[in-house]
Design a protein around this motif. Structure first.
Motif, PDB file in Angstrom:
ATOM      1  N   GLU A  41       0.834  -1.208   0.000  1.00 19.56           N
ATOM      2  CA  GLU A  41       0.000   0.000   0.000  1.00 19.56           C
ATOM      3  C   GLU A  41       0.865   1.252   0.000  1.00 19.56           C
ATOM      4  OE1 GLU A  41      -2.516  -0.484   3.396  1.00 19.56           O
ATOM      5  OE2 GLU A  41      -3.765  -1.997   2.405  1.00 19.56           O
ATOM      6  N   SER A  42       1.942   1.246   0.774  1.00 21.07           N
ATOM      7  CA  SER A  42       2.841   2.389   0.839  1.00 21.07           C
ATOM      8  C   SER A  42       3.528   2.621  -0.504  1.00 21.07           C
ATOM      9  CB  SER A  42       3.887   2.158   1.934  1.00 21.07           C
ATOM     10  OG  SER A  42       4.844   3.181   1.925  1.00 21.07           O
ATOM     11  N   ILE A  43       3.966   1.549  -1.134  1.00 17.37           N
ATOM     12  CA  ILE A  43       4.618   1.656  -2.450  1.00 17.37           C
ATOM     13  C   ILE A  43       3.662   2.248  -3.467  1.00 17.37           C
ATOM     14  CG2 ILE A  43       5.484   0.262  -4.384  1.00 17.37           C
ATOM     15  CD1 ILE A  43       6.748  -1.593  -2.243  1.00 17.37           C
ATOM     16  N   VAL A  44       2.433   1.766  -3.482  1.00 16.23           N
ATOM     17  CA  VAL A  44       1.437   2.244  -4.450  1.00 16.23           C
ATOM     18  C   VAL A  44       1.084   3.703  -4.173  1.00 16.23           C
ATOM     19  CG1 VAL A  44      -0.936   1.942  -5.267  1.00 16.23           C
ATOM     20  CG2 VAL A  44       0.531  -0.059  -4.903  1.00 16.23           C
ATOM     21  N   GLU A  45       0.855   4.047  -2.886  1.00 16.76           N
ATOM     22  CA  GLU A  45       0.490   5.420  -2.537  1.00 16.76           C
ATOM     23  C   GLU A  45       1.578   6.418  -2.930  1.00 16.76           C
ATOM     24  OE1 GLU A  45      -0.290   5.364   1.651  1.00 16.76           O
ATOM     25  OE2 GLU A  45      -2.253   4.412   1.398  1.00 16.76           O
ATOM     26  N   ARG A  46       2.840   6.017  -2.809  1.00 15.66           N
ATOM     27  CA  ARG A  46       3.955   6.907  -3.113  1.00 15.66           C
ATOM     28  C   ARG A  46       4.312   6.895  -4.589  1.00 15.66           C
ATOM     29  NH1 ARG A  46       7.851   4.555   1.161  1.00 15.66           N
ATOM     30  NH2 ARG A  46       9.400   5.704  -0.016  1.00 15.66           N
TER      31      ARG A  46
END
Length: 61
Positions: A41-46
């Motif tokens: 989720e963090s990778i996608v959000e960033r």
């Protein structure tokens, strides 16, 4: 009997599940899955390009 999925399953475990045994996740396995989901989720959000997550895998990349 329940086959617990925590680390690797043996071929015997896979056979038991194929014969109708229940497969369940241990709390440790659930925590690892939840941690991995937070990382993704963090990778996608960033907007970070991460092979296999938002680039596809193999011929789909």
């Amino acid at each position: 009997m329940t086959v617990l999925l925590d680390n690797r399953l043996t071929w015997q475990d896979v056979a038991k599940v194929g014969q109708g045994e229940t497969l369940a996740l241990t709390n440790a396995a659930i925590q690892r899955i939840e941690n991995a989901a937070r990382i993704v989720e963090s990778i996608v959000e960033r907007g970070i390009r991460a092979y296999g997550i938002n680039t596809g895998v193999g011929a789909l990349s």
